[in-house]
Design a protein around this motif. Structure first.
Motif, mmCIF file in Angstrom:
data_model
loop_
_atom_site.group_PDB
_atom_site.id
_atom_site.type_symbol
_atom_site.label_atom_id
_atom_site.label_comp_id
_atom_site.label_asym_id
_atom_site.label_seq_id
_atom_site.Cartn_x
_atom_site.Cartn_y
_atom_site.Cartn_z
ATOM 1 N N CYS A 16 29.872 47.284 26.110
ATOM 2 C CA CYS A 16 29.831 46.829 27.509
ATOM 3 C C CYS A 16 29.621 45.320 27.566
ATOM 4 O O CYS A 16 30.282 44.622 28.344
ATOM 5 N N ASP A 17 28.712 44.816 26.745
ATOM 6 C CA ASP A 17 28.460 43.368 26.698
ATOM 7 C C ASP A 17 29.688 42.614 26.193
ATOM 8 O O ASP A 17 30.065 41.585 26.740
ATOM 9 N N TYR A 20 32.427 42.537 28.791
ATOM 10 C CA TYR A 20 32.100 41.581 29.855
ATOM 11 C C TYR A 20 32.441 40.153 29.409
ATOM 12 O O TYR A 20 33.030 39.387 30.159
ATOM 13 N N ASP A 24 35.673 39.794 31.331
ATOM 14 C CA ASP A 24 34.994 39.603 32.610
ATOM 15 C C ASP A 24 35.051 40.879 33.453
ATOM 16 O O ASP A 24 35.247 40.852 34.663
ATOM 17 N N ASP A 26 32.821 44.179 34.367
ATOM 18 C CA ASP A 26 31.412 44.576 34.370
ATOM 19 C C ASP A 26 31.277 46.098 34.327
ATOM 20 O O ASP A 26 31.701 46.790 35.255
ATOM 21 N N SER A 44 31.158 48.660 37.517
ATOM 22 C CA SER A 44 30.496 48.115 38.693
ATOM 23 C C SER A 44 31.520 47.804 39.782
ATOM 24 O O SER A 44 32.638 47.376 39.498
ATOM 25 N N THR A 47 32.777 43.995 39.915
ATOM 26 C CA THR A 47 33.395 43.407 38.722
ATOM 27 C C THR A 47 34.570 42.501 39.102
ATOM 28 O O THR A 47 35.263 42.761 40.081
#
Length: 96
Positions: A16-17, A20, A24, A26, A44, A47
């Motif tokens: 997930c990190d 992101y 980009d 989320d 999200s 995002t």
């Protein structure tokens, strides 16, 4: 088995990190569903970019090394909004 689930959860959180930072997009680890043997990541609503399955390829490969039956899925809070956004994006990029 419990150690394997914990390791897969950690891989999901790390992915997930990475997603992101790279795309980009989320998302966060949501849960594991033992009935369908799938780890779900939640996208999200705020995002910048929609999460797509190609972004999860590396994670899926790592999870399959732990258990070949496990899969990765994406959960959306508002599926209709997601589909409309994806369609608009494809029209904008002239993919149709």
């Amino acid at each position: 088995m419990k150690k394997d689930l914990q390791k897969a959860k950690e891989l999901c959180e790390e992915a997930c990190d990475e997603i992101y930072m790279k795309y980009d997009a989320d998302l966060a680890y949501d849960h594991y569903d033992p009935e369908v043997q799938t780890f779900y990541l939640f996208q999200s609503d705020h995002t910048q970019n929609q999460v797509e399955f190609y972004m999860l390829d590396e994670l899926a490969k790592k999870i399959k090394k732990i258990n070949k039956r496990w899969m990765v899925g994406i959960k959306y809070d508002d599926l209709e909004k997601y589909e409309a956004d994806m369609y608009a994006s494809r029209v904008k990029n002239k993919e149709f």
